[in-house]
Motif scaffolding. Structure first.
Motif, PDB file in Angstrom:
ATOM      1  N   TRP A  76      24.017  71.172  73.030  1.00 35.81           N
ATOM      2  CA  TRP A  76      23.025  70.167  73.440  1.00 35.81           C
ATOM      3  C   TRP A  76      21.904  70.828  74.234  1.00 35.81           C
ATOM      4  O   TRP A  76      20.765  70.376  74.205  1.00 35.81           O
ATOM      5  N   HIS A 212      34.721  77.412  62.334  1.00 34.12           N
ATOM      6  CA  HIS A 212      34.640  76.269  63.250  1.00 34.12           C
ATOM      7  C   HIS A 212      35.964  75.488  63.241  1.00 34.12           C
ATOM      8  O   HIS A 212      36.476  75.100  64.296  1.00 34.12           O
ATOM      9  N   ALA A 213      36.488  75.256  62.013  1.00 30.38           N
ATOM     10  CA  ALA A 213      37.738  74.493  61.897  1.00 30.38           C
ATOM     11  C   ALA A 213      38.898  75.258  62.548  1.00 30.38           C
ATOM     12  O   ALA A 213      39.756  74.665  63.216  1.00 30.38           O
ATOM     13  N   THR A 216      38.584  74.760  66.162  1.00 26.59           N
ATOM     14  CA  THR A 216      39.014  73.390  66.491  1.00 26.59           C
ATOM     15  C   THR A 216      40.542  73.332  66.589  1.00 26.59           C
ATOM     16  O   THR A 216      41.098  72.697  67.499  1.00 26.59           O
ATOM     17  N   THR A 235      35.368  73.026  70.325  1.00 26.13           N
ATOM     18  CA  THR A 235      34.377  72.437  69.401  1.00 26.13           C
ATOM     19  C   THR A 235      34.193  70.951  69.682  1.00 26.13           C
ATOM     20  O   THR A 235      33.765  70.193  68.812  1.00 26.13           O
TER      21      THR A 235
ATOM     22  N   PHE B   2      31.457  70.057  59.302  1.00 24.65           N
ATOM     23  CA  PHE B   2      31.240  71.460  59.685  1.00 24.65           C
ATOM     24  C   PHE B   2      32.421  72.044  60.463  1.00 24.65           C
ATOM     25  O   PHE B   2      32.290  73.077  61.101  1.00 24.65           O
ATOM     26  N   GLY B   3      33.540  71.331  60.486  1.00 23.90           N
ATOM     27  CA  GLY B   3      34.725  71.851  61.170  1.00 23.90           C
ATOM     28  C   GLY B   3      34.734  71.634  62.659  1.00 23.90           C
ATOM     29  O   GLY B   3      35.591  72.164  63.365  1.00 23.90           O
ATOM     30  N   PHE B   4      33.768  70.865  63.193  1.00 31.62           N
ATOM     31  CA  PHE B   4      33.740  70.635  64.645  1.00 31.62           C
ATOM     32  C   PHE B   4      34.761  69.580  65.040  1.00 31.62           C
ATOM     33  O   PHE B   4      35.189  68.763  64.220  1.00 31.62           O
ATOM     34  N   GLY B   5      35.073  69.577  66.352  1.00 32.83           N
ATOM     35  CA  GLY B   5      36.137  68.705  66.834  1.00 32.83           C
ATOM     36  C   GLY B   5      35.684  67.281  67.109  1.00 32.83           C
ATOM     37  O   GLY B   5      36.514  66.370  67.187  1.00 32.83           O
ATOM     38  N   ASP B   6      34.401  67.045  67.333  1.00 32.76           N
ATOM     39  CA  ASP B   6      33.944  65.660  67.547  1.00 32.76           C
ATOM     40  C   ASP B   6      32.512  65.474  67.055  1.00 32.76           C
ATOM     41  O   ASP B   6      31.811  66.442  66.735  1.00 32.76           O
ATOM     42  N   VAL B   9      29.395  67.240  69.114  1.00 36.21           N
ATOM     43  CA  VAL B   9      29.056  68.639  68.860  1.00 36.21           C
ATOM     44  C   VAL B   9      28.388  68.759  67.484  1.00 36.21           C
ATOM     45  O   VAL B   9      27.410  69.492  67.311  1.00 36.21           O
ATOM     46  N   LEU B  11      26.578  66.487  66.055  1.00 36.56           N
ATOM     47  CA  LEU B  11      25.224  65.954  66.230  1.00 36.56           C
ATOM     48  C   LEU B  11      24.317  66.994  66.896  1.00 36.56           C
ATOM     49  O   LEU B  11      23.173  67.207  66.465  1.00 36.56           O
ATOM     50  N   ALA B  12      24.827  67.654  67.923  1.00 35.95           N
ATOM     51  CA  ALA B  12      24.027  68.676  68.620  1.00 35.95           C
ATOM     52  C   ALA B  12      23.646  69.793  67.649  1.00 35.95           C
ATOM     53  O   ALA B  12      22.499  70.250  67.634  1.00 35.95           O
ATOM     54  N   TYR B  13      24.606  70.217  66.818  1.00 32.40           N
ATOM     55  CA  TYR B  13      24.382  71.295  65.846  1.00 32.40           C
ATOM     56  C   TYR B  13      23.267  70.899  64.866  1.00 32.40           C
ATOM     57  O   TYR B  13      22.336  71.668  64.616  1.00 32.40           O
TER      58      TYR B  13
END
Lengths: 528, 54
Positions: A76, A212-213, A216, A235, B2-6, B9, B11-13
């Protein structure tokens, strides 16, 4: 590392920097050249100078380390860096700043505010704040550069710090802002190339599609202490409203993301270009540069956990834990990662990148500190505008004083200070300067008294918050403990982790607004 | 995604990439805008008459 090859690379880099500093020196004929680059800088150079001054070792080593601890929620900040730090900064702040700066013939950020309100107090006070508080930020950047040399070259930290800062102060001293901008352009290019390579090698190593996964899936490895504070994996954002969430959002994302708008060493860059057209053009290289710099540092910082876990069975924080003290030093996460994962040739390149990042930021800081001492405090506030013919020698003396203060601070700051000191300075700038700066550019009815009241309110509330409320600083500073026996007046409550900017910026803005409404508007305002 | 956890993150990406593209397009569209060069109201390094003192 091959020391002979290293000596050749560092030698060639130093020669190139020396040449650009000399070029700046040769092209500096007037005080305007020394202070604002003669207002004729090319937009590409301006964008690279802005970006490389903005992005320091703090952003790469310090905040990359924060990403290694807190995770990718810090992206962010990258978004704010691009949208606020480049788009809003160049278009909504840069163009009017450049126009007003040229109309008022302002040579420094405090001079812009001071001349806008015809107030020596505003110029002197702003200069004092910069001259005495920016060394904290400069020291953090200096430490970041020296820490990297320490890990990479096994150099003594104190020697690395000293040699490295002497090189920077020399070319700032002689080359002025032209020397700073020319060297920034080379340093910015080196930084850009290095970070692109770092990203490519990291994804190649960990997997372009599944890294990334995989990260996670590592959420269960988060240390218990961090889970208790709200960590939900590298993540994901920390739990809403948790102490870690407040630290990430209020101190790191908002403090730095918004504080960038009122950074004196960056605002002066807008005054270096010929017209507003250059600022539109600078948007293109500026935004790409910032996305690559901070985005790569944060993604790689977080992904370092995956590499360390696969290779050593440890998280990044565990890798960065000092064997003697047993405390993690997150400033070491990125240097350790580079050392363990990257090929040897990249170690050399990245070392130059780190030197370039630290030097480009420090040069802008030394220039801002020096011109604040010389131009704003001495020449305008104390000498009441006399000795105009001696602007450059006085600014040079100021640069030397700023250098001495910074190096003393750098030797005495504690571990893990890089990101915190950077955030604090950005937050302070937002609290003290942002309402005054916005009013100066956009509000014709703002008054000198209202702006002075807002600036004073900003610094008082910010100071109170770091000495007595925000526990991270108040505990370290010790004044609250001395007076009340507690590390913070609100220990144990959520307020103890709320960054000063959340309180001091709105208070400063309200005081400026209402102060301007209730005080008479004299004839002093220059063109808004 | 994209494999992110929530979603935050993710959205930020996406916003990082989106805002960069926006800046590039905006910069190119306004490449030649705002070309005026203001005349300084103060000659180089001239002393300014300030109304207040410290």
């Amino acid at each position: 590392m091959n020391l002979e090859l290293l000596a050749i690379i560092v030698g060639a880099y130093t020669l190139a920097i020396g040449y650009l500093g000399w070029l700046g020196y040769k092209k500096t004929k007037t005080a305007s050249d020394y202070l604002v680059g003669g207002r004729q800088i090319h937009p590409m150079l301006m964008a690279l100078a802005y970006g490389s001054t903005f992005i320091s070792t703090s952003a790469i080593v310090g905040f990359g380390g924060v990403a290694g601890m807190m995770g990718m929620g810090i992206l962010w900040l990258t978004f704010l860096n691009i949208f606020v730090g480049i788009f809003i900064a160049f278009i909504f702040f840069g163009r009017p700043t450049r126009r007003l700066g040229a109309q008022l013939d302002a040579h420094t950020f405090p001079e812009l505010l001071g001349r806008r309100y015809n107030s020596r107090f505003i110029q002197g006070f702003s200069g004092t704040i910069i001259a005495f508080l920016m060394p904290l930020y400069a020291a953090a950047v200096m430490i970041g550069g020296a820490r990297f040399l320490e890990v990479q070259l096994n150099l003594d930290f104190k020697i690395a710090l000293f040699v490295f800062s002497c090189v920077v102060v020399t070319y700032v001293f002689f080359g002025g802002l032209k020397g700073v901008i020319y060297t920034d352009a080379l340093q910015g290019s080196l930084m850009f190339i290095s970070m692109v390579i770092l990203l490519v090698i990291t994804y190649n190593k960990l997997g372009w599609l599944h890294s990334h996964a995989d990260l996670t899936a590592m959420a269960a490895q988060v240390p218990q202490g961090l889970i208790a504070k709200g960590h939900q994996g590298w993540t994901a954002m920390p739990r809403f409203g948790s102490p870690l969430w407040w630290q990430m959002v209020s101190t790191i994302i908002l403090g730095v993301g918004i504080g960038v708008l009122a950074q004196p060493q960056l605002a002066v860059r807008y005054m270096t270009v010929k017209s507003g057209k250059e600022l539109y053009r600078a948007l293109v290289p500026g935004s790409i540069f910032i996305m690559v710099m901070t985005g790569v540092a944060f993604i790689v910082g977080a992904l370092s956990n995956l590499y360390f876990w696969k290779t050593f069975g440890k998280t990044a924080m565990e890798m960065a834990t000092d064997v003697v003290t047993g405390k993690p030093n997150i400033d070491k996460i990125i240097p350790i990662y580079i050392n363990s994962v990257m090929p040897e040739w990249f170690g050399y390149l990245f070392m130059l990148c780190m030197l370039a990042a630290a030097m480009s930021t420090m040069s802008g800081q030394f220039h801002a500190i020096g011109t604040s001492f010389g131009r704003d405090i001495y020449q305008q506030a104390i000498a009441k505008g006399k000795h105009q013919e001696r602007t450059v020698p006085i600014a040079k003396a100021g640069i030397f004083i700023g250098f001495v203060i910074t190096i003393i601070l750098a030797y005495n700051l504690g571990l893990g200070i890089i990101a915190i000191a950077t955030s604090l300075f950005f937050g302070m700038c937002a609290s003290v300067f942002l309402p005054a700066y916005v009013s100066a550019l956009f509000w014709k009815n703002s008054t000198r008294s209202g702006v002075i009241a807002g600036m004073l309110a900003g610094i008082v509330i910010w100071g109170f918050w770091i000495f007595f409320v925000h526990e991270k600083e108040s505990a370290a500073l010790g004044l609250c403990n001395l007076l009340t026996g507690k590390p913070s007046l609100v220990t144990g409550s959520i307020w103890a982790v709320v960054d000063p900017i959340i309180i001091s910026l709105p208070v400063s803005a309200l005081v400026t607004f209402f102060g301007s409404l209730v005080t008479p508007k004299k004839t002093m305002n220059k063109t808004a | 995604m994209f494999g992110f956890g929530d979603i935050w993150v993710t959205l930020a990406y996406l916003l990082c990439i989106g805002s960069t593209l926006f800046c590039i397009i905006y910069g190119i569209r306004h490449w030649n805008d705002d070309v005026e060069m203001p005349t300084p109201t103060h000659p180089e390094d001239e002393n300014t008459d300030f109304e207040d003192t410290i």
